[in-house]
Design a protein around this motif. Structure first.
Motif, PDB file in Angstrom:
ATOM      1  N   ASP A   5      77.158  80.990  14.751  1.00  0.00           N
ATOM      2  CA  ASP A   5      76.301  79.858  15.124  1.00  0.00           C
ATOM      3  C   ASP A   5      76.536  79.646  16.622  1.00  0.00           C
ATOM      4  OD1 ASP A   5      74.850  77.595  15.523  1.00  0.00           O
ATOM      5  OD2 ASP A   5      75.700  76.473  13.835  1.00  0.00           O
ATOM      6  N   SER A   6      75.563  80.074  17.436  1.00  0.00           N
ATOM      7  CA  SER A   6      75.781  80.073  18.887  1.00  0.00           C
ATOM      8  C   SER A   6      75.590  78.698  19.527  1.00  0.00           C
ATOM      9  CB  SER A   6      74.845  81.088  19.563  1.00  0.00           C
ATOM     10  OG  SER A   6      73.498  80.669  19.409  1.00  0.00           O
ATOM     11  N   LEU A 204      67.433  84.018  23.960  1.00  0.00           N
ATOM     12  CA  LEU A 204      66.783  82.842  23.404  1.00  0.00           C
ATOM     13  C   LEU A 204      67.485  82.438  22.117  1.00  0.00           C
ATOM     14  CD1 LEU A 204      63.180  84.196  23.954  1.00  0.00           C
ATOM     15  CD2 LEU A 204      64.448  82.665  25.442  1.00  0.00           C
ATOM     16  N   GLY A 205      67.856  81.173  22.026  1.00  0.00           N
ATOM     17  CA  GLY A 205      68.507  80.655  20.823  1.00  0.00           C
ATOM     18  C   GLY A 205      67.444  80.344  19.780  1.00  0.00           C
ATOM     19  N   ILE A 206      67.568  80.994  18.615  1.00  0.00           N
ATOM     20  CA  ILE A 206      66.592  80.806  17.550  1.00  0.00           C
ATOM     21  C   ILE A 206      67.195  79.891  16.500  1.00  0.00           C
ATOM     22  CG2 ILE A 206      65.131  81.995  15.856  1.00  0.00           C
ATOM     23  CD1 ILE A 206      64.699  82.710  18.915  1.00  0.00           C
ATOM     24  N   LEU A 230      67.724  87.954  21.211  1.00  0.00           N
ATOM     25  CA  LEU A 230      67.801  86.805  20.301  1.00  0.00           C
ATOM     26  C   LEU A 230      69.226  86.443  19.881  1.00  0.00           C
ATOM     27  CD1 LEU A 230      64.834  87.735  17.896  1.00  0.00           C
ATOM     28  CD2 LEU A 230      64.732  86.563  20.101  1.00  0.00           C
ATOM     29  N   LEU A 231      69.455  85.120  19.746  1.00  0.00           N
ATOM     30  CA  LEU A 231      70.695  84.601  19.178  1.00  0.00           C
ATOM     31  C   LEU A 231      70.313  83.651  18.049  1.00  0.00           C
ATOM     32  CD1 LEU A 231      72.710  83.484  22.367  1.00  0.00           C
ATOM     33  CD2 LEU A 231      72.819  85.691  21.194  1.00  0.00           C
ATOM     34  N   ILE A 276      72.234  90.960  16.526  1.00  0.00           N
ATOM     35  CA  ILE A 276      72.456  89.599  17.030  1.00  0.00           C
ATOM     36  C   ILE A 276      73.940  89.350  17.295  1.00  0.00           C
ATOM     37  CG2 ILE A 276      72.304  87.143  16.398  1.00  0.00           C
ATOM     38  CD1 ILE A 276      69.469  87.727  15.473  1.00  0.00           C
ATOM     39  N   GLU A 277      74.803  89.881  16.446  1.00  0.00           N
ATOM     40  CA  GLU A 277      76.243  89.760  16.700  1.00  0.00           C
ATOM     41  C   GLU A 277      76.607  90.480  18.014  1.00  0.00           C
ATOM     42  OE1 GLU A 277      79.142  88.175  14.607  1.00  0.00           O
ATOM     43  OE2 GLU A 277      77.252  87.136  14.935  1.00  0.00           O
TER      44      GLU A 277
END
Ligand SMILES: [Zn+2]
Length: 287
Positions: A5-6, A204-206, A230-231, A276-277
Motif C-alpha cells: 500500500d504505497s 501514478l498512485g492507483i 503504476l502503483l 507493481i512491486e
C-alpha cells in the motif's frame, strides 16, 4: 503475490487502537509493505515512530515506511483568516527550516518527501475572493517548490497530492527536475494528463477511484499507460472503494483496488502484481 500500500495514513487516530490487529490482517492478505506519508510537522514524530516501532516490535513481516512533508490542506484556512496560532505554521521559511532539519536528522528512516501538493478545489471552497484564492494558490505552489527542492537535495522521491491542479503541478515538476521523480498520489484525470507525468518519469498512485464505474476518464487512462508507471494505494482512512462509501477505509482494501485493476488491464494478475512491486522497489527503495 505480494502487495504494497504505497499511500496510507496509519498515523491517523482512526487506526490508533487497532494497529497490531490491522498489521496482522495485512500480513494475511500479503500486504507486506505500507508507506505512510505525513500531513504536517505535528505528524512527523508519529510517522517516524510508526516506521521504527513496527520494524522492531510488531510480530508480523509487514514493513512500515514513512515520508516527511506538508499537505496543502494545512495551508488553506477558512476564509483565508490567519489566526495567531496558524501564522507560524504557514510561514514558508519557518517550515522550510523545520523540514530541512527533520530530513537531515532522519534521512535514513524516510523513503520520500510528502505528501505535498496543490488543491484548487479546497482553496476555492475556503476563499471568498479571487484575490484570496490567488494568494492561497501562490502559497501552495511555494510550499510544493520548497519541498521539491529538499527532495532534490537529498535525492529522495516526492509524493504529490492533486485536486483540479494538474496545470499548476506539471510546470513545477518541469522546473525542479528531481533525480528520483515521485508519485502522483490518487491519480485521476485524462490519458494526456497521466502521460505528461509519466514522460517526466513519475508514477501514478492507483486507488479506490477505479472501483467506481463513473470514473471512466481515469479508468481509460490507466488502461493505456505502461504498467511500469503504476502503483497501488488506498489513501486510508480516506477514499473507500465502491460499496464501502461512508466507512473508514483501511489498507486491507488494497486487494479490492488490485482486483479492479486486473479487470482494466490486459496482463495477468500475477504479471501486474509483480511489476507493481518492482515499481515500488524502484521508486521508494532505489533498487
Ligand atoms: Zn493522503
Amino acid at each position: 503475490m505480494q502487495f504494497t500500500d504505497s499511500h496510507c495514513h496509519l498515523d491517523f487516530t482512526e487506526f490508533q487502537h487497532e494497529l497490531p490487529q490491522l498489521l496482522k490482517q495485512c500480513q494475511q492478505s500479503n500486504i507486506n509493505r505500507l508507506i505512510v506519508p505525513s500531513v504536517n510537522p505535528e505528524h512527523w514524530q508519529r510517522v517516524l515512530s510508526l516506521a521504527l516501532q513496527t520494524e522492531q516490535t510488531n510480530n508480523t513481516n509487514v514493513k512500515v515506511s514513512c515520508c516527511l512533508g506538508i499537505h496543502p490542506w494545512f495551508l488553506i484556512l477558512q476564509n483565508n483568516q490567519l489566526t495567531n496560532k496558524l501564522v507560524k505554521n504557514i510561514d514558508l521559511a519557518f517550515n522550510e527550516q523545520l523540514l530541512k532539519q527533520a530530513v537531515i536528522k532522519h534521512r535514513n528512516e524516510i523513503v520520500a518527501i510528502g505528501e505535498c501538493g496543490i488543491d484548487v478545489f479546497k482553496a476555492k471552497k475556503n476563499t471568498e475572493s479571487e484575490q484570496a484564492l490567488n494568494n492561497n494558490l501562490n502559497l501552495q505552489q511555494e510550499f510544493v517548490e520548497m519541498q521539491l527542492q529538499i527532495a532534490k537535495h537529498h535525492d529522495l522521491p516526492i509524493v504529490i497530492h492533486h485536486c483540479q491542479s494538474h496545470h499548476l503541478i506539471l510546470p513545477l515538476l518541469k522546473k525542479v527536475k528531481l533525480t528520483r521523480s515521485g508519485v502522483i498520489h490518487a491519480f485521476s484525470g485524462s490519458y494526456q494528463q497521466a502521460k505528461a507525468y509519466v514522460d517526466l518519469g513519475f508514477k501514478l498512485g492507483i486507488g479506490g477511484t477505479i472501483t467506481y464505474a463513473r470514473s471512466k476518464k481515469t479508468i481509460n487512462a490507466i488502461q493505456r499507460l505502461p504498467l511500469s508507471s503504476l502503483l497501488l494505494e488506498t489513501d486510508a482512512p480516506a477514499m473507500p472503494p465502491f460499496g464501502q462509501q461512508g466507512l473508514i477505509n483501511t489498507p486491507l482494501n488494497l486487494i479490492a483496488v488490485f482486483k479492479a485493476l486486473t479487470t482494466i488491464r490486459s496482463e495477468s494478475a500475477a504479471v501486474i502484481a509483480k511489476q507493481i512491486e518492482s515499481n515500488v522497489n524502484q521508486l521508494f527503495f532505489n533498487r
